[in-house]
Design an enzyme around this catalytic site. Structure first.
Site, short mmCIF file in Angstrom:
data_model
loop_
_atom_site.label_atom_id
_atom_site.label_comp_id
_atom_site.label_asym_id
_atom_site.label_seq_id
_atom_site.Cartn_x
_atom_site.Cartn_y
_atom_site.Cartn_z
CB CYS A 1 -0.82 0.04 1.11
SG CYS A 1 -2.38 1.21 1.10
CG HIS A 2 -0.08 5.02 1.28
ND1 HIS A 2 -1.41 4.38 1.15
CD2 HIS A 2 -0.38 6.24 0.90
CE1 HIS A 2 -2.21 5.20 0.56
NE2 HIS A 2 -1.57 6.39 0.30
#
Length: 184
Positions: free
Chosen positions: A111-112
């Site tokens: 994800c991030h």
């Protein structure tokens, strides 16, 4: 599932990690036999973000200032928006991640999570994926960004979202089983 009985894995995180992006890989690693430490700049407990609200609190096993990358075989970076943004501004966290990449040890970021890796200066030329909003940042860091559920580049495992966790966990375990990767 491959046995990771002799492997020790660090999960580096801060407050505001996406809950399932830490709990799912941690459970998969432990089920495969790995020893997993949750490492954070904070002591005690840190709070998860669960989709749209605060989630569970988890115990920190080791404070970042006391953690030595040489004690670990691999690094996991969960996402969430707050967590990677805090870590990328923390020089100790950047140095911790830098050490794994420099030594060719498996690194898995979802994800991030890859935001922290940008700060290491060691991802140019790599092929990665991430949450779609990071693709420009990663491309600007010299990454070949592709939209796939899981991307493996020489021990570096990346995925986009919690929907990709099954593939992410499987590849993460494969790469950790293989051990350090040294690229040209």
């Amino acid at each position: 599932m491959a046995s990771l009985n002799d492997r020790k894995v660090a999960i580096l995180t801060e407050e505001g990690f996406e809950q399932v992006e830490l709990t799912s890989p941690k459970q998969a690693l432990e089920a495969a036999g790995a020893k997993v430490d949750v490492i954070s700049p904070k002591m005690g407990k840190i709070k998860a973000w669960n989709e749209t609200e605060w989630g569970i609190e988890i115990n920190v096993d080791k404070q970042l200032s006391e953690a030595n990358p040489n004690d670990y075989d691999a690094l996991i970076l969960p996402g969430g928006v707050m967590n990677p943004d805090k870590l990328r501004q923390n020089k100790e966290a950047v140095a911790f991640a830098f050490s794994f990449l420099k030594d060719g040890k498996p690194v898995a970021a979802i994800c991030h999570g890859p935001q922290l890796l940008i700060e290491t200066g060691l991802i140019s030329g790599r092929t990665m994926t991430s949450y779609p909003s990071l693709q420009t940042d990663l491309r600007n860091a010299g990454v070949r960004w592709i939209d796939q559920e899981v991307v493996v580049d020489n021990g570096l495992v990346t995925s986009r979202t919690p929907a990709d966790l099954e593939a992410f966990n499987q590849k993460m375990i494969e790469e950790i089983r293989e051990g350090a990767h040294h690229h040209a």
